[in-house]
Motif scaffolding. Sequence first.
Motif, PDB file in Angstrom:
ATOM      1  N   LEU A   1       0.837  -1.195   0.000  1.00 48.37           N
ATOM      2  CA  LEU A   1       0.000   0.000   0.000  1.00 48.37           C
ATOM      3  C   LEU A   1       0.869   1.241   0.000  1.00 48.37           C
ATOM      4  N   ALA A   2       0.405   2.266  -0.678  1.00 56.79           N
ATOM      5  CA  ALA A   2       1.120   3.544  -0.718  1.00 56.79           C
ATOM      6  C   ALA A   2       0.797   4.356   0.516  1.00 56.79           C
ATOM      7  N   GLY A   3       1.730   5.230   0.844  1.00 56.26           N
ATOM      8  CA  GLY A   3       1.534   6.207   1.897  1.00 56.26           C
ATOM      9  C   GLY A   3       1.868   7.579   1.364  1.00 56.26           C
ATOM     10  N   PRO A   4       1.713   8.608   2.193  1.00 59.42           N
ATOM     11  CA  PRO A   4       1.981   9.980   1.743  1.00 59.42           C
ATOM     12  C   PRO A   4       3.377  10.171   1.143  1.00 59.42           C
ATOM     13  N   ALA A   5       4.361   9.463   1.645  1.00 62.35           N
ATOM     14  CA  ALA A   5       5.728   9.610   1.137  1.00 62.35           C
ATOM     15  C   ALA A   5       5.883   9.110  -0.296  1.00 62.35           C
ATOM     16  N   ASP A   6       4.893   8.362  -0.795  1.00 61.82           N
ATOM     17  CA  ASP A   6       4.953   7.808  -2.150  1.00 61.82           C
ATOM     18  C   ASP A   6       4.369   8.737  -3.210  1.00 61.82           C
TER      19      ASP A   6
ATOM     20  N   VAL B   1      -3.485  10.420  -2.509  1.00 66.05           N
ATOM     21  CA  VAL B   1      -2.996   9.349  -1.622  1.00 66.05           C
ATOM     22  C   VAL B   1      -3.718   9.393  -0.276  1.00 66.05           C
ATOM     23  N   ARG B   2      -4.131  10.546   0.148  1.00 62.62           N
ATOM     24  CA  ARG B   2      -4.888  10.663   1.410  1.00 62.62           C
ATOM     25  C   ARG B   2      -6.323  10.164   1.252  1.00 62.62           C
ATOM     26  N   ARG B   3      -6.897  10.335   0.072  1.00 61.68           N
ATOM     27  CA  ARG B   3      -8.319  10.030  -0.121  1.00 61.68           C
ATOM     28  C   ARG B   3      -8.605   8.661  -0.740  1.00 61.68           C
ATOM     29  N   HIS B   4      -7.656   8.095  -1.483  1.00 67.79           N
ATOM     30  CA  HIS B   4      -7.883   6.840  -2.208  1.00 67.79           C
ATOM     31  C   HIS B   4      -6.866   5.795  -1.789  1.00 67.79           C
ATOM     32  N   ARG B   5      -7.164   4.576  -2.125  1.00 68.03           N
ATOM     33  CA  ARG B   5      -6.223   3.475  -1.899  1.00 68.03           C
ATOM     34  C   ARG B   5      -5.327   3.362  -3.128  1.00 68.03           C
ATOM     35  N   PHE B   6      -4.037   3.250  -2.907  1.00 67.24           N
ATOM     36  CA  PHE B   6      -3.064   2.995  -3.957  1.00 67.24           C
ATOM     37  C   PHE B   6      -2.323   1.718  -3.610  1.00 67.24           C
ATOM     38  N   ASP B   7      -2.378   0.749  -4.498  1.00 65.31           N
ATOM     39  CA  ASP B   7      -1.564  -0.456  -4.368  1.00 65.31           C
ATOM     40  C   ASP B   7      -0.421  -0.323  -5.352  1.00 65.31           C
TER      41      ASP B   7
ATOM     42  N   ILE C   1      -2.156   0.854  -8.920  1.00 63.92           N
ATOM     43  CA  ILE C   1      -3.595   0.945  -9.155  1.00 63.92           C
ATOM     44  C   ILE C   1      -4.180   1.793  -8.031  1.00 63.92           C
ATOM     45  N   GLU C   2      -5.053   2.718  -8.419  1.00 58.16           N
ATOM     46  CA  GLU C   2      -5.727   3.633  -7.492  1.00 58.16           C
ATOM     47  C   GLU C   2      -7.202   3.277  -7.493  1.00 58.16           C
ATOM     48  N   THR C   3      -7.758   3.027  -6.307  1.00 53.30           N
ATOM     49  CA  THR C   3      -9.161   2.632  -6.208  1.00 53.30           C
ATOM     50  C   THR C   3      -9.863   3.415  -5.102  1.00 53.30           C
ATOM     51  N   VAL C   4     -11.183   3.480  -5.243  1.00 55.80           N
ATOM     52  CA  VAL C   4     -12.016   4.112  -4.226  1.00 55.80           C
ATOM     53  C   VAL C   4     -13.427   3.513  -4.347  1.00 55.80           C
ATOM     54  N   PRO C   5     -14.038   3.147  -3.219  1.00 55.25           N
ATOM     55  CA  PRO C   5     -15.424   2.670  -3.293  1.00 55.25           C
ATOM     56  C   PRO C   5     -16.327   3.772  -3.817  1.00 55.25           C
ATOM     57  N   GLU C   6     -17.247   3.384  -4.694  1.00 62.18           N
ATOM     58  CA  GLU C   6     -18.221   4.336  -5.245  1.00 62.18           C
ATOM     59  C   GLU C   6     -19.553   3.601  -5.324  1.00 62.18           C
ATOM     60  N   GLY C   7     -20.439   3.931  -4.407  1.00 61.26           N
ATOM     61  CA  GLY C   7     -21.700   3.204  -4.341  1.00 61.26           C
ATOM     62  C   GLY C   7     -21.428   1.759  -3.967  1.00 61.26           C
ATOM     63  N   ASP C   8     -22.006   0.840  -4.719  1.00 59.61           N
ATOM     64  CA  ASP C   8     -21.790  -0.577  -4.412  1.00 59.61           C
ATOM     65  C   ASP C   8     -20.720  -1.206  -5.312  1.00 59.61           C
ATOM     66  N   GLU C   9     -19.887  -0.367  -5.916  1.00 56.22           N
ATOM     67  CA  GLU C   9     -18.799  -0.858  -6.772  1.00 56.22           C
ATOM     68  C   GLU C   9     -17.474  -0.246  -6.320  1.00 56.22           C
ATOM     69  N   LEU C  10     -16.391  -0.836  -6.791  1.00 53.41           N
ATOM     70  CA  LEU C  10     -15.074  -0.268  -6.566  1.00 53.41           C
ATOM     71  C   LEU C  10     -14.648   0.421  -7.852  1.00 53.41           C
TER      72      LEU C  10
END
Length: 152
Positions: free
Chosen positions: A7-12, A46-52, A64-73
């Motif tokens: 997972l990414a963090g702010p330093a990435d 990076v603060r608001r979304h997941r980055f793998d 890959i950057e993802t964020v839940p949106e409704g009932d989907e990713l």
Amino acid sequence: MEPILRLAGPADAEAIRALTREAYAKWVPVAGREPLPMQVDYEDAVRRHRFDLACLGEVLAALIETVPEGDELLIVNVAVRPAFQKRGLGVRLLRLAERLAAEAGLSGTRLYTNKLFAENIALYRSLGYAIESEEVQTIGVRVNMVKPFAPC
């Protein structure tokens, strides 16, 4: 060499920006402008979304950057450094997103791309994504694609 996923963090944020700009550079002549992922504030993202991140040795090779949106990713961005393209890293990350969505009990994944990026549309279709709609925007035509999960 097998990629290390983390997972990414702010330093990435700066490494994410650099990889994304490098990965999307080939689309600038096609679109006639910088694609949206090249313009993002990655410190905020990076603060608001997941980055793998997929790393090969010390090199950030793909993300890959993802964020839940409704009932989907929502897959906001998948990018592979040009030197590492055609090795299956992007597909591996898309499969990771699908697994994350399923584990979260979501109904599927969704993504979007520019209609001019035919190579991307073909790849996503080969992975089971279907075109849901097209939106004419001031910057081009956005193709919305979905991959619903089969009911259990």
